[in-house]
Design a protein around this motif. Sequence first.
Motif, PDB file in Angstrom:
ATOM      1  N   GLY A 114     -25.739  16.826 -10.838  1.00 33.10           N
ATOM      2  CA  GLY A 114     -25.739  18.002 -11.748  1.00 33.10           C
ATOM      3  C   GLY A 114     -25.403  19.241 -10.893  1.00 33.10           C
ATOM      4  N   LEU A 115     -25.040  19.290  -9.757  1.00 34.27           N
ATOM      5  CA  LEU A 115     -24.680  20.340  -8.828  1.00 34.27           C
ATOM      6  C   LEU A 115     -22.940  19.800  -8.668  1.00 34.27           C
ATOM      7  CD1 LEU A 115     -27.367  20.916  -6.459  1.00 34.27           C
ATOM      8  CD2 LEU A 115     -26.890  22.324  -8.497  1.00 34.27           C
ATOM      9  N   LYS A 116     -22.323  21.130  -8.226  1.00 36.38           N
ATOM     10  CA  LYS A 116     -21.043  20.998  -7.839  1.00 36.38           C
ATOM     11  C   LYS A 116     -21.142  20.868  -6.337  1.00 36.38           C
ATOM     12  CE  LYS A 116     -16.378  21.442  -8.093  1.00 36.38           C
ATOM     13  NZ  LYS A 116     -15.392  20.563  -8.371  1.00 36.38           N
ATOM     14  N   ARG A 117     -20.502  19.835  -5.761  1.00 39.70           N
ATOM     15  CA  ARG A 117     -20.590  19.667  -4.199  1.00 39.70           C
ATOM     16  C   ARG A 117     -19.412  19.718  -3.718  1.00 39.70           C
ATOM     17  NH1 ARG A 117     -23.512  15.307  -0.832  1.00 39.70           N
ATOM     18  NH2 ARG A 117     -21.729  14.903   0.509  1.00 39.70           N
ATOM     19  N   MET A 118     -19.258  20.247  -2.569  1.00 36.85           N
ATOM     20  CA  MET A 118     -17.786  20.291  -1.983  1.00 36.85           C
ATOM     21  C   MET A 118     -18.011  20.278  -0.273  1.00 36.85           C
ATOM     22  SD  MET A 118     -17.133  23.958  -3.712  1.00 36.85           S
ATOM     23  CE  MET A 118     -18.806  24.368  -3.849  1.00 36.85           C
ATOM     24  N   PRO A 129     -32.854  16.519  -0.750  1.00 32.16           N
ATOM     25  CA  PRO A 129     -32.738  15.711  -1.797  1.00 32.16           C
ATOM     26  C   PRO A 129     -31.678  16.370  -2.941  1.00 32.16           C
ATOM     27  CG  PRO A 129     -34.927  16.366  -2.042  1.00 32.16           C
ATOM     28  CD  PRO A 129     -34.409  16.903  -0.647  1.00 32.16           C
ATOM     29  N   GLU A 130     -31.762  17.483  -2.983  1.00 27.89           N
ATOM     30  CA  GLU A 130     -30.735  18.296  -4.036  1.00 27.89           C
ATOM     31  C   GLU A 130     -29.330  17.627  -3.639  1.00 27.89           C
ATOM     32  OE1 GLU A 130     -32.232  19.828  -1.847  1.00 27.89           O
ATOM     33  OE2 GLU A 130     -30.723  21.076  -0.731  1.00 27.89           O
ATOM     34  N   LEU A 131     -29.015  17.491  -2.514  1.00 24.78           N
ATOM     35  CA  LEU A 131     -27.501  17.033  -2.264  1.00 24.78           C
ATOM     36  C   LEU A 131     -27.134  16.006  -2.890  1.00 24.78           C
ATOM     37  CD1 LEU A 131     -26.872  17.883   1.505  1.00 24.78           C
ATOM     38  CD2 LEU A 131     -25.523  18.462  -0.337  1.00 24.78           C
ATOM     39  N   ASP A 132     -27.996  15.005  -3.418  1.00 22.53           N
ATOM     40  CA  ASP A 132     -27.709  14.030  -4.301  1.00 22.53           C
ATOM     41  C   ASP A 132     -27.674  14.192  -5.837  1.00 22.53           C
ATOM     42  OD1 ASP A 132     -27.169  12.094  -1.979  1.00 22.53           O
ATOM     43  OD2 ASP A 132     -29.603  11.945  -1.864  1.00 22.53           O
ATOM     44  N   ASP A 133     -27.887  15.273  -6.286  1.00 15.11           N
ATOM     45  CA  ASP A 133     -28.147  15.925  -7.467  1.00 15.11           C
ATOM     46  C   ASP A 133     -26.745  15.884  -8.081  1.00 15.11           C
ATOM     47  OD1 ASP A 133     -28.310  16.917 -10.001  1.00 15.11           O
ATOM     48  OD2 ASP A 133     -29.784  18.449  -9.315  1.00 15.11           O
ATOM     49  N   PHE A 166     -19.685  20.707   7.327  1.00 13.13           N
ATOM     50  CA  PHE A 166     -20.249  21.978   6.478  1.00 13.13           C
ATOM     51  C   PHE A 166     -20.084  21.291   4.992  1.00 13.13           C
ATOM     52  CE2 PHE A 166     -20.378  26.570   5.124  1.00 13.13           C
ATOM     53  CZ  PHE A 166     -21.178  26.980   6.073  1.00 13.13           C
ATOM     54  N   LEU A 167     -21.173  21.447   4.204  1.00 13.98           N
ATOM     55  CA  LEU A 167     -21.345  21.082   2.847  1.00 13.98           C
ATOM     56  C   LEU A 167     -21.478  22.209   1.992  1.00 13.98           C
ATOM     57  CD1 LEU A 167     -23.204  17.781   3.257  1.00 13.98           C
ATOM     58  CD2 LEU A 167     -20.807  17.871   2.725  1.00 13.98           C
ATOM     59  N   LEU A 168     -21.195  22.353   0.727  1.00 15.03           N
ATOM     60  CA  LEU A 168     -21.512  23.582   0.010  1.00 15.03           C
ATOM     61  C   LEU A 168     -21.966  22.834  -1.275  1.00 15.03           C
ATOM     62  CD1 LEU A 168     -18.402  25.673   0.477  1.00 15.03           C
ATOM     63  CD2 LEU A 168     -20.558  26.169   1.367  1.00 15.03           C
ATOM     64  N   THR A 169     -22.867  23.457  -1.883  1.00 11.06           N
ATOM     65  CA  THR A 169     -23.196  23.260  -3.490  1.00 11.06           C
ATOM     66  C   THR A 169     -23.311  24.546  -4.119  1.00 11.06           C
ATOM     67  OG1 THR A 169     -25.665  23.073  -3.450  1.00 11.06           O
ATOM     68  CG2 THR A 169     -24.345  21.025  -2.849  1.00 11.06           C
ATOM     69  N   ARG A 170     -23.069  24.245  -5.495  1.00  6.96           N
ATOM     70  CA  ARG A 170     -23.503  25.429  -6.389  1.00  6.96           C
ATOM     71  C   ARG A 170     -23.785  24.799  -7.700  1.00  6.96           C
ATOM     72  NH1 ARG A 170     -17.221  26.562  -6.467  1.00  6.96           N
ATOM     73  NH2 ARG A 170     -16.518  25.536  -8.437  1.00  6.96           N
ATOM     74  N   ASP A 171     -24.819  25.590  -8.536  1.00  2.87           N
ATOM     75  CA  ASP A 171     -24.978  25.137  -9.828  1.00  2.87           C
ATOM     76  C   ASP A 171     -24.557  26.100 -10.846  1.00  2.87           C
ATOM     77  OD1 ASP A 171     -26.361  27.786  -9.570  1.00  2.87           O
ATOM     78  OD2 ASP A 171     -28.313  27.122  -9.762  1.00  2.87           O
ATOM     79  N   PHE A 200     -26.085  29.290  -4.563  1.00  5.22           N
ATOM     80  CA  PHE A 200     -24.935  28.709  -3.928  1.00  5.22           C
ATOM     81  C   PHE A 200     -25.479  28.371  -2.610  1.00  5.22           C
ATOM     82  CE2 PHE A 200     -21.680  29.391  -0.692  1.00  5.22           C
ATOM     83  CZ  PHE A 200     -20.395  28.674  -1.462  1.00  5.22           C
ATOM     84  N   VAL A 201     -25.221  26.842  -2.002  1.00  8.25           N
ATOM     85  CA  VAL A 201     -25.923  26.445  -1.003  1.00  8.25           C
ATOM     86  C   VAL A 201     -25.058  26.196   0.036  1.00  8.25           C
ATOM     87  CG1 VAL A 201     -27.967  25.010  -0.367  1.00  8.25           C
ATOM     88  CG2 VAL A 201     -27.787  25.787  -2.616  1.00  8.25           C
ATOM     89  N   ALA A 202     -25.184  26.607   1.270  1.00  5.91           N
ATOM     90  CA  ALA A 202     -24.418  25.919   2.414  1.00  5.91           C
ATOM     91  C   ALA A 202     -25.402  25.126   3.378  1.00  5.91           C
ATOM     92  CB  ALA A 202     -24.064  27.237   3.205  1.00  5.91           C
ATOM     93  N   TYR A 203     -24.691  24.069   4.118  1.00  2.00           N
ATOM     94  CA  TYR A 203     -25.658  23.165   4.720  1.00  2.00           C
ATOM     95  C   TYR A 203     -24.466  23.227   6.040  1.00  2.00           C
ATOM     96  CZ  TYR A 203     -27.826  21.477   0.571  1.00  2.00           C
ATOM     97  OH  TYR A 203     -28.484  21.802  -0.589  1.00  2.00           O
TER      98      TYR A 203
END
Length: 322
Positions: free
Chosen positions: A129-133, A123-127, A250-255, A232-235
């Motif tokens: 507030g995160l930088k999503r790449m 669910p955090e992938l829809d947040d 490949f998706l990435l997010t960071r807070d 830092f999260v990698a999918y």
Amino acid sequence: MLSEFWHPVCFSSDVAGPKPFPATLLDEELVLYRSGGRVVAAKDICIHRGVPLTFGWIDGDEVVCAYHGFRYGADGRCTRIPAQPGAVIPRKLCLHTVLAEEKYGVIWICLAQTPRQDLPDWPELDDKGLKRMKMPAGIWKCSAARHVENFNDLAHLSWVHAGTFGNRDLPEVRNYDVEVSPTGMHFEADYDRYSIEDFGRKGALEQIRYTYDVTFPFYTRLRLLFPDGRNFVAYNLPSPRSARETNVLFLLTRDFDLDESDESTIALQTRVLSEDKPFVEAQKPEELPLDLSEEFHIRADRFSTCYRKALVGLGLGGEIVA
Ligand code: FES
Ligand SMILES: [Fe+2]
């Protein structure tokens, strides 16, 4: 058996523009388009004379076949036969559609009528507030399962990634436990790696907590927790085009660094993946050997041995072949 699972095939943004989007999943050639606010996915075959619909084009909410102009809309239903404009079009004049879902900015397909398990729960992938790449997708000449094992392999970090963050002076993998559930796997481990600023040099080391969550059969969320609490999260979404060809999404997010551009992160990540690619593409046999006696396993391979057993438990007896 793999057809009973959801698999990602492309990013949502790929299904846009004037052409229907082609995708290949488990040797099945598919066409994707949007109609009635939903993504339609179907076998890439016009039911009239078997021409690929990907030869055609999009007109509004419909895909038009380039051969005789049949049009298809929501749910794959044929809406118009230009050579016979007054004809009543029977309901059964419909493309061979498959299940499609749009989630996390990704389009997921299930080739069976009833998916065996839900989409990954991230669910955090829809947040917002995160930088999503998102990384550019790329085809690897490997099986998806080999790709999964490489992504979840701790012992290769110090070797394959010595040119970036890997620390060849500390190659030992500390003991770690793997939890296996009916839908996936979870494990955590610490790794002392070079900071991004020191890529390729002996500089500052930071101890990073690596937390891996695998959703069967191939999809992993890897969270890197930095000592100062940043995440830092990698999918990793290796989509099986065939037994030996994988489309890696490949998706990435960071807070942190929320206002900085994606470019440097994507460039670094591209470099890291390009360190892995020649190894994974060269592995023999190409299919992941599920019989544990076929390769040699060390304690650090705990993920890999549990994963192979889990795949057998899911019904993938023998090798993964189409
Ligand atoms: S083959 Fe598509 S309209 Fe004839
Ligand atoms: Fe790697």
